[in-house]
Scaffold this motif. Sequence first.
Motif, PDB file in Angstrom:
ATOM      1  N   PRO A  45      45.132  41.251  38.834  1.00 45.95           N
ATOM      2  CA  PRO A  45      44.252  42.357  39.248  1.00 45.95           C
ATOM      3  C   PRO A  45      42.783  41.990  39.206  1.00 45.95           C
ATOM      4  O   PRO A  45      41.986  42.538  39.980  1.00 45.95           O
ATOM      5  CB  PRO A  45      44.585  43.471  38.254  1.00 45.95           C
ATOM      6  CG  PRO A  45      45.165  42.768  37.067  1.00 45.95           C
ATOM      7  CD  PRO A  45      45.871  41.575  37.603  1.00 45.95           C
ATOM      8  N   ALA A  74      40.445  42.540  42.406  1.00 47.85           N
ATOM      9  CA  ALA A  74      39.250  43.378  42.338  1.00 47.85           C
ATOM     10  C   ALA A  74      38.015  42.617  42.799  1.00 47.85           C
ATOM     11  O   ALA A  74      37.167  43.169  43.517  1.00 47.85           O
ATOM     12  CB  ALA A  74      39.055  43.883  40.905  1.00 47.85           C
ATOM     13  N   ALA A 129      38.114  42.427  46.566  1.00 46.80           N
ATOM     14  CA  ALA A 129      37.820  43.712  47.201  1.00 46.80           C
ATOM     15  C   ALA A 129      36.333  44.052  47.102  1.00 46.80           C
ATOM     16  O   ALA A 129      35.720  44.499  48.085  1.00 46.80           O
ATOM     17  CB  ALA A 129      38.666  44.811  46.553  1.00 46.80           C
ATOM     18  N   LEU A 130      35.732  43.849  45.936  1.00 47.72           N
ATOM     19  CA  LEU A 130      34.322  44.190  45.765  1.00 47.72           C
ATOM     20  C   LEU A 130      33.422  43.316  46.633  1.00 47.72           C
ATOM     21  O   LEU A 130      32.351  43.756  47.062  1.00 47.72           O
ATOM     22  CB  LEU A 130      33.926  44.058  44.293  1.00 47.72           C
ATOM     23  CG  LEU A 130      34.466  45.157  43.367  1.00 47.72           C
ATOM     24  CD1 LEU A 130      34.097  44.869  41.924  1.00 47.72           C
ATOM     25  CD2 LEU A 130      33.945  46.525  43.782  1.00 47.72           C
ATOM     26  N   GLY A 133      28.555  44.125  44.157  1.00 39.96           N
ATOM     27  CA  GLY A 133      29.871  43.759  44.651  1.00 39.96           C
ATOM     28  C   GLY A 133      30.122  42.267  44.640  1.00 39.96           C
ATOM     29  O   GLY A 133      31.268  41.821  44.491  1.00 39.96           O
ATOM     30  N   VAL A 151      44.072  42.452  50.357  1.00 37.12           N
ATOM     31  CA  VAL A 151      43.177  43.612  50.404  1.00 37.12           C
ATOM     32  C   VAL A 151      42.866  43.990  51.855  1.00 37.12           C
ATOM     33  O   VAL A 151      42.818  45.170  52.203  1.00 37.12           O
ATOM     34  CB  VAL A 151      41.884  43.330  49.613  1.00 37.12           C
ATOM     35  CG1 VAL A 151      40.902  44.495  49.757  1.00 37.12           C
ATOM     36  CG2 VAL A 151      42.197  43.096  48.143  1.00 37.12           C
ATOM     37  N   ALA A 208      37.075  49.606  49.961  1.00 37.08           N
ATOM     38  CA  ALA A 208      37.133  48.559  48.944  1.00 37.08           C
ATOM     39  C   ALA A 208      36.653  49.075  47.596  1.00 37.08           C
ATOM     40  O   ALA A 208      37.245  48.769  46.547  1.00 37.08           O
ATOM     41  CB  ALA A 208      36.291  47.357  49.383  1.00 37.08           C
ATOM     42  N   LEU A 209      35.580  49.870  47.596  1.00 34.24           N
ATOM     43  CA  LEU A 209      35.062  50.416  46.345  1.00 34.24           C
ATOM     44  C   LEU A 209      36.058  51.390  45.724  1.00 34.24           C
ATOM     45  O   LEU A 209      36.332  51.343  44.508  1.00 34.24           O
ATOM     46  CB  LEU A 209      33.733  51.113  46.609  1.00 34.24           C
ATOM     47  CG  LEU A 209      32.950  51.583  45.383  1.00 34.24           C
ATOM     48  CD1 LEU A 209      32.529  50.411  44.522  1.00 34.24           C
ATOM     49  CD2 LEU A 209      31.724  52.389  45.811  1.00 34.24           C
ATOM     50  N   TRP A 262      39.328  51.588  46.310  1.00 33.83           N
ATOM     51  CA  TRP A 262      40.561  50.898  45.930  1.00 33.83           C
ATOM     52  C   TRP A 262      40.378  50.153  44.608  1.00 33.83           C
ATOM     53  O   TRP A 262      41.272  50.156  43.747  1.00 33.83           O
ATOM     54  CB  TRP A 262      40.973  49.930  47.033  1.00 33.83           C
ATOM     55  CG  TRP A 262      42.274  49.249  46.769  1.00 33.83           C
ATOM     56  CD1 TRP A 262      43.525  49.719  47.050  1.00 33.83           C
ATOM     57  CD2 TRP A 262      42.452  47.969  46.153  1.00 33.83           C
ATOM     58  NE1 TRP A 262      44.471  48.807  46.644  1.00 33.83           N
ATOM     59  CE2 TRP A 262      43.843  47.728  46.095  1.00 33.83           C
ATOM     60  CE3 TRP A 262      41.575  47.010  45.655  1.00 33.83           C
ATOM     61  CZ2 TRP A 262      44.376  46.571  45.547  1.00 33.83           C
ATOM     62  CZ3 TRP A 262      42.102  45.842  45.100  1.00 33.83           C
ATOM     63  CH2 TRP A 262      43.492  45.618  45.054  1.00 33.83           C
ATOM     64  N   THR A 263      39.232  49.517  44.418  1.00 32.83           N
ATOM     65  CA  THR A 263      38.971  48.803  43.175  1.00 32.83           C
ATOM     66  C   THR A 263      38.912  49.772  41.996  1.00 32.83           C
ATOM     67  O   THR A 263      39.435  49.477  40.916  1.00 32.83           O
ATOM     68  CB  THR A 263      37.646  48.022  43.268  1.00 32.83           C
ATOM     69  OG1 THR A 263      37.693  47.159  44.399  1.00 32.83           O
ATOM     70  CG2 THR A 263      37.421  47.182  42.025  1.00 32.83           C
ATOM     71  N   LEU A 311      42.312  50.683  41.035  1.00 31.97           N
ATOM     72  CA  LEU A 311      43.015  49.567  40.403  1.00 31.97           C
ATOM     73  C   LEU A 311      42.609  49.396  38.946  1.00 31.97           C
ATOM     74  O   LEU A 311      43.446  49.125  38.083  1.00 31.97           O
ATOM     75  CB  LEU A 311      42.729  48.280  41.176  1.00 31.97           C
ATOM     76  CG  LEU A 311      43.308  46.979  40.603  1.00 31.97           C
ATOM     77  CD1 LEU A 311      44.834  46.980  40.720  1.00 31.97           C
ATOM     78  CD2 LEU A 311      42.717  45.772  41.316  1.00 31.97           C
ATOM     79  N   LEU A 312      41.315  49.538  38.660  1.00 30.01           N
ATOM     80  CA  LEU A 312      40.783  49.160  37.354  1.00 30.01           C
ATOM     81  C   LEU A 312      40.662  50.312  36.366  1.00 30.01           C
ATOM     82  O   LEU A 312      40.663  50.070  35.153  1.00 30.01           O
ATOM     83  CB  LEU A 312      39.402  48.508  37.520  1.00 30.01           C
ATOM     84  CG  LEU A 312      39.368  47.200  38.312  1.00 30.01           C
ATOM     85  CD1 LEU A 312      37.955  46.644  38.342  1.00 30.01           C
ATOM     86  CD2 LEU A 312      40.332  46.173  37.721  1.00 30.01           C
TER      87      LEU A 312
END
Length: 336
Positions: A148, A152, A155-156, A172, A230, A260-261, A263-264, A267-268
Amino acid sequence: MTLLDAWQSALRQRLQGLRLPTPPGGLGLWFTLLSFGFLLAALANHGRQMLQLSLDLQGWLWLVLGLGLSLLSLVVNGLGFAVLLAWLGLRPRWAAIVRMYLDTNLRKFLPGGIWHLTTRLSQLRDPAGPLRGGASWPQALAAVLLDPLLAAAAALALVALDGWQDGLALLGLLPLALLLPRWLRPLLVALERRQARRLAASAEEATPGPSPPLPGGYPWRPLLALLAFVLLRFSGFACCVVAFDLQGSLGWTGWLAGFALAWTAGLLVPGAPGGLGVFEAVLLLRLGSQIPEAPLLAIAIAYRVVVTLADLLAALTARADQRLDRRLDQPLDQQP
């Protein structure tokens, strides 16, 4: 020791000694509650407008295409995990790793948000599992935690494609610097200290020992593999955007950066199973000033349904494939 090395050592010691107060139930619970509260408020404010939205046949076909692309992204995610295992010096059975990844991915929706990780830890350690010879606990833990983290970072980095954004682009790109060998090792150690006991207790394992040595170079191959994942994930989201005919409301780089922001964050942020609620809330906060909130909320909900169906189909397909393999491996006189 140079001045820079001394400064980095002092910074690491200061961060390790830092103890921040945590609210009752942990930060993850409060992040989740706040996200769901924001999402429910948005639904209450725009529910009537959302009911007026409708999809024609072409819109439904776009959603079906989004489902297929989301399913493909999960396969690429499993392949990216196999690339990461190979980068760590392990020997993956590629098809078996993908099946394991798809099968365990559905467990991220269970309360706690760690059961997909603990199952992967157990299977990676099994000598008869998806790795040739199995892995030690520290090796398996490093792979499960780095997966992950690299996703991440990938994605960032995509956030920067939409321009400066008042400094958000720079933030990012910073995680890419943390993947440099001199920073990745202490970062992994910090992650292990935070998660090892929790994962070990959930997997009914002893507390792991020191983390294994990492390869000396930059993790280009697993990073690029997860970047492809991603981008495929975003393609499924883009199909939802086109289904509601909102592709002209914002440039695609803007859609990509917002996705992307969000989704990250999903995820986190701990405590939110599968990022449920967190992804939608961050997406609304990021793009709500540029896109009407009612159709944006409809896109977010449609995407949630699409990716959840993809997770379910992927897990069912992986389990059916595993059963078929076991049946083919049986002698003919023992087959049902």
